[in-house]
Enzyme design. Sequence first.
Site, PDB file in Angstrom:
ATOM      1  N   SER A   1     -10.118  -0.715   7.456  1.00 45.88           N
ATOM      2  CA  SER A   1      -9.499  -0.566   6.135  1.00 45.88           C
ATOM      3  C   SER A   1      -8.729  -1.777   5.641  1.00 45.88           C
ATOM      4  O   SER A   1      -8.233  -1.775   4.519  1.00 45.88           O
ATOM      5  CB  SER A   1      -8.591   0.664   6.110  1.00 45.88           C
TER       6      SER A   1
ATOM      7  N   LYS B   1       0.842  -1.198   0.000  1.00 42.83           N
ATOM      8  CA  LYS B   1       0.000   0.000   0.000  1.00 42.83           C
ATOM      9  C   LYS B   1       0.883   1.257   0.000  1.00 42.83           C
ATOM     10  O   LYS B   1       1.901   1.320   0.691  1.00 42.83           O
ATOM     11  CB  LYS B   1      -0.902  -0.030   1.233  1.00 42.83           C
TER      12      LYS B   1
ATOM     13  N   SER C   1      -9.664   1.829   3.308  1.00 45.68           N
ATOM     14  CA  SER C   1      -8.821   2.607   2.410  1.00 45.68           C
ATOM     15  C   SER C   1      -7.817   1.752   1.638  1.00 45.68           C
ATOM     16  O   SER C   1      -7.196   2.218   0.693  1.00 45.68           O
ATOM     17  CB  SER C   1      -8.058   3.669   3.209  1.00 45.68           C
TER      18      SER C   1
END
Length: 584
Positions: free
Chosen positions: A219, A107, A195
Amino acid sequence: MNRLKSMFAIGAFLLAVCPIVQAQTIDLQKVTILDLQELVKSGKLTYTELTQMYLDRIELYDFNSVKLNSIRVLNPHALEDAQKCDQAFAADPSVAKGMFGMPVLIKDNVNVIGMPTTAGSVALADNYAPYDAFLTTKIKASGAVILGKLNLTEFANYIAIRMSNGFSSLGGQVLYPYRPVQLLGDTLVLTPSGSSAGSGVASAAALSAITVGTETFGSILSPSFTNSIVGIKPTVGLISRYGVIPISSSQDIAGPMGRNVTDVTILLNTLAGYDPNDEATKGIEGAGVTNADYTKSLKLGGLKGKRVGLVGIPPADNAAYEPFQQALQVLREAGVDIVTKPNGDALTYFNPDDPDANPPFPSSIVFDYDFAKDLPAYLSTLNENYPIKTLQNIVDFNNQYMKTDSSAFPYGQAIMERCAILNLEEKVEQYIADRQKDLLYSRTNGIDYLLKEYSLDCLISTSRTGSTTGIAAKAGYPTVSIPLANPGGTTYPINLHFTGAAFSEAQLIEFAFVVEQATNFRVPPGLADKSNLGNAISAALELTNEKRALFQETYDRAFEVYHNNFATQVDVDKATNQLRPALP
């Protein structure tokens, strides 16, 4: 947006070195990391070939055809790193284990030297951090191949109110792999959740062996169930957050996301560990999990006498009801006691004899306070001459950027603006009080209460019914999420959640593994590009009913394929080839 696509300019050469036949003989949706290591050891696969296979899938599905847009930037040295793994294997075959040589996507709020760490923000587009995040150093030390970095909801969904999941000013919108475009008859656009949107999508689409996500409040777990994958949201403190762009040091945690329990467990082994730069990881020693080998939990036959409490039971008319009952039956056959209220209802949190212990979900300034404190602390670790030092610097940059490109901020930046002017000294007492309320709600009178009251080893819920996502996030407690049901269409998948006390990951993994091995509920996305078929169907709809009646059966088959979100490209091409000639 630089994705370093120039590495594909020598595609013909790479295909000569790494035959495409591999992609036809290895189903990247189904193999585990253990399977891939065995293929390498048997001489049927090299790490370079494996890396190229994932790069080919990225080129096909992320950059072209359906254009999932899950990748923020590729590592230009990925193939070179894979070749080094092959050389190391040739010198010592015993290295072929764990994460060694496995392509991983990270990420884009996690520092990786040589690649920008942006959190999806145009303000941080050129943030080349001078150090690796601690978890990155662990991944590199394992011998894994970092393929690149993943798009996410900007600043992990803490910049604006009602921001679209998977959207950022720098990366744009990540698409949902099970329904990447709004098809005929759809009334809503499905998003991949956030997210860790890119992490969830890349895992679902098999764009790497495994991915890394982060969570503050759902998330990891939310994109895991949305994308029908396995996710581990670890205990806060099991994995260092040093070098990760933060929201809240109270709740932030990184974790593995993948297509099966085996893979996420192998990566968890790599990520977990004490880091003097993150005080929260001091809890590892006290919990007795220093150097724990979580892969020992990948076993059957060890659950006899365990007790699990149901905090969420799907109703009989829900798509998850039957698979949920199957999962419970698997646990019963493994010797697990399933605990509910005497009438069969789900257990409820909080002491029923103490009305004051049953509060509503507490409102809190914890996130605002932590964000206003923790983000500038991260920015202070960057290069001395890096111009972004404060939250206000980011707000100002964004306001200036909007003057030339307003489309980059369709949701504004209200949260960022609010936090930029927060007076930390003035709010410290409220912060302390609110944090204590969070812990009283989530631990003392929540998860801890149930585990103790009923002598439970873990709690079970679904992502739709009784979900433990929110309460476990506030508690900082772990959850392992596995696919349970996927109704398809415009309905999101449903996952089964196993939640426990702090540092109980080993036990939760064993529960999840036993259910997964007996059920295999996951259905991968078809990832078909349906644009040509959609155009043919649109052309058919322009005809009169009389003309269309001449090939109605062909049209109906094509329409069915078009609306099947699990259709493969072969299905779509076949339907298109049948419908096109039928048109007058």
